[in-house]
Design a protein around this motif. Sequence first.
Motif, PDB file in Angstrom:
ATOM      1  N   SER A   5       0.810  -1.214   0.000  1.00 30.66           N
ATOM      2  CA  SER A   5       0.000   0.000   0.000  1.00 30.66           C
ATOM      3  C   SER A   5       0.848   1.272   0.000  1.00 30.66           C
ATOM      4  CB  SER A   5      -0.930   0.017   1.224  1.00 30.66           C
ATOM      5  OG  SER A   5      -0.173   0.068   2.418  1.00 30.66           O
ATOM      6  N   PRO A   7       3.136   2.421  -2.273  1.00 29.62           N
ATOM      7  CA  PRO A   7       3.059   3.192  -3.529  1.00 29.62           C
ATOM      8  C   PRO A   7       1.748   3.972  -3.654  1.00 29.62           C
ATOM      9  CG  PRO A   7       3.883   0.985  -3.957  1.00 29.62           C
ATOM     10  CD  PRO A   7       3.418   0.998  -2.539  1.00 29.62           C
ATOM     11  N   ARG A   8       0.641   3.376  -3.214  1.00 26.31           N
ATOM     12  CA  ARG A   8      -0.647   4.078  -3.260  1.00 26.31           C
ATOM     13  C   ARG A   8      -0.616   5.314  -2.376  1.00 26.31           C
ATOM     14  NH1 ARG A   8      -6.093   2.914  -4.378  1.00 26.31           N
ATOM     15  NH2 ARG A   8      -7.553   4.091  -3.079  1.00 26.31           N
ATOM     16  N   TYR A   9      -0.052   5.159  -1.173  1.00 24.10           N
ATOM     17  CA  TYR A   9       0.047   6.283  -0.234  1.00 24.10           C
ATOM     18  C   TYR A   9       0.888   7.411  -0.827  1.00 24.10           C
ATOM     19  CZ  TYR A   9       1.577   8.892   3.898  1.00 24.10           C
ATOM     20  OH  TYR A   9       1.874   9.887   4.788  1.00 24.10           O
ATOM     21  N   LEU A  10       2.033   7.063  -1.401  1.00 25.74           N
ATOM     22  CA  LEU A  10       2.910   8.075  -1.996  1.00 25.74           C
ATOM     23  C   LEU A  10       2.247   8.750  -3.198  1.00 25.74           C
ATOM     24  CD1 LEU A  10       6.350   6.212  -1.810  1.00 25.74           C
ATOM     25  CD2 LEU A  10       5.500   8.014  -0.304  1.00 25.74           C
ATOM     26  N   THR A  11       1.462   7.965  -3.948  1.00 24.48           N
ATOM     27  CA  THR A  11       0.731   8.531  -5.085  1.00 24.48           C
ATOM     28  C   THR A  11      -0.297   9.564  -4.613  1.00 24.48           C
ATOM     29  OG1 THR A  11       0.990   6.478  -6.343  1.00 24.48           O
ATOM     30  CG2 THR A  11      -0.728   7.998  -7.076  1.00 24.48           C
ATOM     31  N   VAL A  12      -1.010   9.213  -3.534  1.00 23.90           N
ATOM     32  CA  VAL A  12      -2.012  10.136  -2.978  1.00 23.90           C
ATOM     33  C   VAL A  12      -1.338  11.405  -2.478  1.00 23.90           C
ATOM     34  CG1 VAL A  12      -3.709  10.471  -1.126  1.00 23.90           C
ATOM     35  CG2 VAL A  12      -3.651   8.315  -2.379  1.00 23.90           C
ATOM     36  N   ALA A  14       1.443  12.692  -3.584  1.00 24.46           N
ATOM     37  CA  ALA A  14       1.859  13.457  -4.763  1.00 24.46           C
ATOM     38  C   ALA A  14       0.676  14.190  -5.397  1.00 24.46           C
ATOM     39  CB  ALA A  14       2.502  12.512  -5.779  1.00 24.46           C
ATOM     40  N   ILE A  15      -0.481  13.524  -5.475  1.00 26.73           N
ATOM     41  CA  ILE A  15      -1.661  14.167  -6.069  1.00 26.73           C
ATOM     42  C   ILE A  15      -2.114  15.348  -5.216  1.00 26.73           C
ATOM     43  CG2 ILE A  15      -4.113  13.828  -6.599  1.00 26.73           C
ATOM     44  CD1 ILE A  15      -3.389  10.940  -7.374  1.00 26.73           C
ATOM     45  N   CYS A  16      -2.131  15.160  -3.879  1.00 20.17           N
ATOM     46  CA  CYS A  16      -2.519  16.250  -2.969  1.00 20.17           C
ATOM     47  C   CYS A  16      -1.581  17.444  -3.116  1.00 20.17           C
ATOM     48  CB  CYS A  16      -2.513  15.755  -1.521  1.00 20.17           C
ATOM     49  SG  CYS A  16      -3.843  14.612  -1.097  1.00 20.17           S
ATOM     50  N   VAL A 282      -6.385   6.053   1.506  1.00 18.35           N
ATOM     51  CA  VAL A 282      -5.186   5.377   2.047  1.00 18.35           C
ATOM     52  C   VAL A 282      -5.489   4.302   3.079  1.00 18.35           C
ATOM     53  CG1 VAL A 282      -3.702   7.359   1.576  1.00 18.35           C
ATOM     54  CG2 VAL A 282      -4.812   7.174   3.803  1.00 18.35           C
ATOM     55  N   ARG A 288      -1.202   7.240   8.442  1.00 16.70           N
ATOM     56  CA  ARG A 288      -1.336   7.753   7.079  1.00 16.70           C
ATOM     57  C   ARG A 288      -2.560   8.667   6.945  1.00 16.70           C
ATOM     58  NH1 ARG A 288       0.291   2.342   3.511  1.00 16.70           N
ATOM     59  NH2 ARG A 288       2.445   2.252   4.261  1.00 16.70           N
TER      60      ARG A 288
END
Length: 342
Positions: A5, A7-12, A14-16, A282, A288
């Motif tokens: 999870s 990569p998903r957290y880091l993606t979120v 980055a989007i924020c 997340v 997180r």
Amino acid sequence: MRNQSLPRYLTVVAICLAIIAVALYLSLTNGTFDMSVLEVVKTLLRIDQDEAHVMVVFEFRLPRIVLGALVGFALGAAGAVIQGITRNGLADPGILGINAGAGMAIVLFMLLFQGTMQQTGWLAVLTMPMFGLVGGLIAVALIYLFAMHGGRLDTQRLILVGIAIASGFSAITMYVSLKMNPNDFEMAVAWLAGSLHSANWKFVVTVLPWLILLLPILMFRAHILDLFQMAEDSVRSLGVSVEREKNVLLLCSIGLVSASVSVAGSISFVGLIAPHLARRLVGIQHLRIIPISGLIGTALVMIGDFIGKTVFAPAELAVGIVISVIGVPYYVYLLMRSNKRK
């Protein structure tokens, strides 16, 4: 699972950050006095010494943007913690009356010291959060008094009690504000709507230490919030001092809310919307949820403030009102969804 999870957290994240960057760009370049990106960059780097540009960027737009970002992060993080403590997805500092309690105390401060100190001076802006903290603590004490059942906090009563407390504090606030002189009354009314119009660097310096001191405590105790999602007896069996941890987490959350209310007024629904979106993005780990909720809160306040000062120009709509327009329907949606689950 945690590694999967990540990569998903880091993606979120980055989007924020990308959304916040867009809001920053729009807020710096657009307004009554439009500026190009090049002009903004030159002014920030002190290459452009044009007095009008320097004043617009450093005295008006930048402190307002920074203050909005800090307030949004504080409210989002506090909302995530309060929802974690109460195990109630409808809990929010505004709905529970914490905002109203802090606001009442600060309006009382304005009344007591009107004409004796400059309310945008250092002494006032440093003292106001302490008054707000006392008001927030009074609100929480009343919540515990009326929402306790069988020695425990009844999450079913929590919302009703919070709404009643918020209404009572709002009535007191209105009565107190009517005792002010006309100039202070106008300032109090604008401030109560949740406005960043009077933002300056003193307000930024005032709210920043609260975030620096309290956020690490919340992050350090994030795993406790994960445990609170179980039954309290189960948490106690793990050796956790439930009441002490609740008090520490609540006190830190109230501190963040009070500091925010003291510089930006009552901005509701940020602490409701941000944690819900964070959990969907997340998962359920508060380590997180808290930072993502803070980033979403930052984006909400920055975008809401930009909408309020540009869409209705030359008139200006307080950011608290803009977010409430979004928050009220979202709250009704959550309420209906929770009723269907029952």
